[in-house]
Design a protein around this motif. Structure first.
Motif, PDB file in Angstrom:
ATOM      1  N   ALA A  43       0.836  -1.206   0.000  1.00 54.23           N
ATOM      2  CA  ALA A  43       0.000   0.000   0.000  1.00 54.23           C
ATOM      3  C   ALA A  43       0.870   1.256   0.000  1.00 54.23           C
ATOM      4  CB  ALA A  43      -0.939  -0.009   1.202  1.00 54.23           C
ATOM      5  N   MET A  44       1.930   1.233   0.804  1.00 46.52           N
ATOM      6  CA  MET A  44       2.836   2.383   0.838  1.00 46.52           C
ATOM      7  C   MET A  44       3.562   2.550  -0.496  1.00 46.52           C
ATOM      8  SD  MET A  44       4.326   2.034   4.706  1.00 46.52           S
ATOM      9  CE  MET A  44       5.274   3.523   4.661  1.00 46.52           C
ATOM     10  N   LEU A  45       3.999   1.447  -1.074  1.00 51.31           N
ATOM     11  CA  LEU A  45       4.674   1.504  -2.370  1.00 51.31           C
ATOM     12  C   LEU A  45       3.746   2.029  -3.456  1.00 51.31           C
ATOM     13  CD1 LEU A  45       6.735  -1.804  -2.433  1.00 51.31           C
ATOM     14  CD2 LEU A  45       7.639   0.521  -2.525  1.00 51.31           C
ATOM     15  N   GLN A  46       2.498   1.617  -3.411  1.00 53.95           N
ATOM     16  CA  GLN A  46       1.554   2.078  -4.430  1.00 53.95           C
ATOM     17  C   GLN A  46       1.406   3.594  -4.387  1.00 53.95           C
ATOM     18  OE1 GLN A  46      -2.511   0.776  -4.070  1.00 53.95           O
ATOM     19  NE2 GLN A  46      -2.893   1.117  -6.237  1.00 53.95           N
ATOM     20  N   ARG A  47       1.271   4.126  -3.191  1.00 55.47           N
ATOM     21  CA  ARG A  47       1.127   5.585  -3.066  1.00 55.47           C
ATOM     22  C   ARG A  47       2.377   6.308  -3.549  1.00 55.47           C
ATOM     23  NH1 ARG A  47      -1.634   3.973   1.698  1.00 55.47           N
ATOM     24  NH2 ARG A  47       0.217   4.259   2.970  1.00 55.47           N
ATOM     25  N   THR A  48       3.541   5.824  -3.170  1.00 55.78           N
ATOM     26  CA  THR A  48       4.770   6.506  -3.575  1.00 55.78           C
ATOM     27  C   THR A  48       5.080   6.288  -5.049  1.00 55.78           C
ATOM     28  OG1 THR A  48       6.114   4.644  -2.823  1.00 55.78           O
ATOM     29  CG2 THR A  48       5.807   6.449  -1.281  1.00 55.78           C
ATOM     30  N   ALA A  49       4.748   5.128  -5.584  1.00 52.91           N
ATOM     31  CA  ALA A  49       5.039   4.834  -6.987  1.00 52.91           C
ATOM     32  C   ALA A  49       4.279   5.755  -7.922  1.00 52.91           C
ATOM     33  CB  ALA A  49       4.702   3.382  -7.299  1.00 52.91           C
ATOM     34  N   LEU A  50       3.070   6.099  -7.565  1.00 50.73           N
ATOM     35  CA  LEU A  50       2.255   6.924  -8.440  1.00 50.73           C
ATOM     36  C   LEU A  50       2.516   8.417  -8.248  1.00 50.73           C
ATOM     37  CD1 LEU A  50      -1.068   4.891  -8.273  1.00 50.73           C
ATOM     38  CD2 LEU A  50       0.726   4.788 -10.005  1.00 50.73           C
ATOM     39  N   LEU A  51       3.268   8.775  -7.220  1.00 61.52           N
ATOM     40  CA  LEU A  51       3.564  10.183  -6.955  1.00 61.52           C
ATOM     41  C   LEU A  51       4.894  10.634  -7.546  1.00 61.52           C
ATOM     42  CD1 LEU A  51       2.479  10.570  -3.232  1.00 61.52           C
ATOM     43  CD2 LEU A  51       1.336  11.478  -5.246  1.00 61.52           C
ATOM     44  N   GLY A  52       5.920   9.813  -7.400  1.00 65.03           N
ATOM     45  CA  GLY A  52       7.266  10.254  -7.754  1.00 65.03           C
ATOM     46  C   GLY A  52       7.798   9.631  -9.015  1.00 65.03           C
ATOM     47  N   GLU A  53       9.103   9.745  -9.168  1.00 67.53           N
ATOM     48  CA  GLU A  53       9.791   9.181 -10.318  1.00 67.53           C
ATOM     49  C   GLU A  53       9.913   7.675 -10.153  1.00 67.53           C
ATOM     50  OE1 GLU A  53      10.964  10.711 -13.127  1.00 67.53           O
ATOM     51  OE2 GLU A  53       9.880  12.457 -12.393  1.00 67.53           O
ATOM     52  N   CYS A  54       9.385   6.959 -11.093  1.00 66.31           N
ATOM     53  CA  CYS A  54       9.433   5.503 -11.058  1.00 66.31           C
ATOM     54  C   CYS A  54       9.632   5.016 -12.482  1.00 66.31           C
ATOM     55  CB  CYS A  54       8.141   4.953 -10.454  1.00 66.31           C
ATOM     56  SG  CYS A  54       8.125   3.176 -10.362  1.00 66.31           S
ATOM     57  N   HIS A  55      10.839   4.521 -12.761  1.00 65.53           N
ATOM     58  CA  HIS A  55      11.155   4.105 -14.117  1.00 65.53           C
ATOM     59  C   HIS A  55      11.220   2.591 -14.293  1.00 65.53           C
ATOM     60  CE1 HIS A  55      11.994   8.267 -15.067  1.00 65.53           C
ATOM     61  NE2 HIS A  55      12.729   8.331 -13.994  1.00 65.53           N
ATOM     62  N   SER A  56      11.265   1.866 -13.162  1.00 66.10           N
ATOM     63  CA  SER A  56      11.381   0.411 -13.269  1.00 66.10           C
ATOM     64  C   SER A  56      11.036  -0.242 -11.931  1.00 66.10           C
ATOM     65  CB  SER A  56      12.803   0.029 -13.661  1.00 66.10           C
ATOM     66  OG  SER A  56      13.693   0.304 -12.596  1.00 66.10           O
ATOM     67  N   LYS A  58      13.119  -1.814 -10.235  1.00 69.63           N
ATOM     68  CA  LYS A  58      14.267  -1.521  -9.351  1.00 69.63           C
ATOM     69  C   LYS A  58      13.994  -0.279  -8.512  1.00 69.63           C
ATOM     70  CE  LYS A  58      17.924  -3.670 -12.024  1.00 69.63           C
ATOM     71  NZ  LYS A  58      19.198  -3.465 -12.720  1.00 69.63           N
ATOM     72  N   ASP A  59      13.349   0.709  -9.097  1.00 70.68           N
ATOM     73  CA  ASP A  59      12.991   1.914  -8.346  1.00 70.68           C
ATOM     74  C   ASP A  59      12.033   1.567  -7.208  1.00 70.68           C
ATOM     75  OD1 ASP A  59      14.541   3.458 -10.036  1.00 70.68           O
ATOM     76  OD2 ASP A  59      12.844   4.121 -11.254  1.00 70.68           O
ATOM     77  N   LEU A  60      11.088   0.683  -7.471  1.00 74.31           N
ATOM     78  CA  LEU A  60      10.135   0.276  -6.439  1.00 74.31           C
ATOM     79  C   LEU A  60      10.835  -0.499  -5.325  1.00 74.31           C
ATOM     80  CD1 LEU A  60       7.190  -0.705  -8.764  1.00 74.31           C
ATOM     81  CD2 LEU A  60       7.218   1.182  -7.136  1.00 74.31           C
ATOM     82  N   LEU A  61      11.784  -1.344  -5.684  1.00 73.29           N
ATOM     83  CA  LEU A  61      12.533  -2.080  -4.660  1.00 73.29           C
ATOM     84  C   LEU A  61      13.396  -1.131  -3.834  1.00 73.29           C
ATOM     85  CD1 LEU A  61      13.489  -5.288  -6.646  1.00 73.29           C
ATOM     86  CD2 LEU A  61      11.783  -5.069  -4.820  1.00 73.29           C
ATOM     87  N   PHE A  62      13.930  -0.091  -4.473  1.00 78.39           N
ATOM     88  CA  PHE A  62      14.678   0.930  -3.723  1.00 78.39           C
ATOM     89  C   PHE A  62      13.749   1.623  -2.726  1.00 78.39           C
ATOM     90  CE2 PHE A  62      15.821   5.396  -3.201  1.00 78.39           C
ATOM     91  CZ  PHE A  62      17.057   5.245  -2.583  1.00 78.39           C
ATOM     92  N   MET A  63      12.543   1.986  -3.182  1.00 79.05           N
ATOM     93  CA  MET A  63      11.584   2.632  -2.285  1.00 79.05           C
ATOM     94  C   MET A  63      11.209   1.701  -1.133  1.00 79.05           C
ATOM     95  SD  MET A  63       8.985   4.828  -4.623  1.00 79.05           S
ATOM     96  CE  MET A  63       9.201   4.366  -6.321  1.00 79.05           C
ATOM     97  N   LEU A  64      11.098   0.413  -1.406  1.00 75.26           N
ATOM     98  CA  LEU A  64      10.813  -0.561  -0.354  1.00 75.26           C
ATOM     99  C   LEU A  64      11.916  -0.542   0.699  1.00 75.26           C
ATOM    100  CD1 LEU A  64       9.176  -2.949   0.819  1.00 75.26           C
ATOM    101  CD2 LEU A  64      10.523  -4.453  -0.680  1.00 75.26           C
ATOM    102  N   THR A  65      13.152  -0.495   0.258  1.00 73.11           N
ATOM    103  CA  THR A  65      14.289  -0.438   1.186  1.00 73.11           C
ATOM    104  C   THR A  65      14.217   0.818   2.049  1.00 73.11           C
ATOM    105  OG1 THR A  65      15.661  -1.663  -0.370  1.00 73.11           O
ATOM    106  CG2 THR A  65      16.811  -0.405   1.331  1.00 73.11           C
ATOM    107  N   VAL A  66      13.896   1.948   1.436  1.00 70.37           N
ATOM    108  CA  VAL A  66      13.778   3.207   2.182  1.00 70.37           C
ATOM    109  C   VAL A  66      12.644   3.121   3.197  1.00 70.37           C
ATOM    110  CG1 VAL A  66      13.227   5.666   1.965  1.00 70.37           C
ATOM    111  CG2 VAL A  66      14.805   4.588   0.347  1.00 70.37           C
TER     112      VAL A  66
END
Length: 74
Positions: A43-56, A58-66
């Motif tokens: 749920a957190m990833l979905q919100r952040t993925a649709l707001l910021g820069e997300c090219h792949s 890998k970007d989502l996995l980086f956000m998960l780590t953060v």
């Protein structure tokens, strides 16, 4: 005929949208199992993925780590 091929080529080489990247990532059960991603994290990833820069993915996995590091810091 050449116009059709050129048009098709542009569609193939175009970058996926954030929504397309999210849809592919969120439906990939193997990625979710491999990284032990919880419903809350999704749920957190979905919100952040649709707001910021997300090219792949890998970007989502980086956000998960953060997200996870932020939760540990609390």
């Amino acid at each position: 005929m050449a116009e059709i091929q050129q048009s098709d080529h542009r569609n193939i080489s175009s970058k996926p949208t954030r929504r397309e990247i999210w849809c592919q990532f969120s439906s990939d059960d193997l990625v979710r199992q491999t990284h032990h991603i919880t419903d809350h994290e999704m749920a957190m990833l979905q919100r952040t993925a649709l707001l910021g820069e997300c090219h792949s993915a890998k970007d989502l996995l980086f956000m998960l780590t953060v997200i996870r590091q932020g939760n540990v810091a609390r």
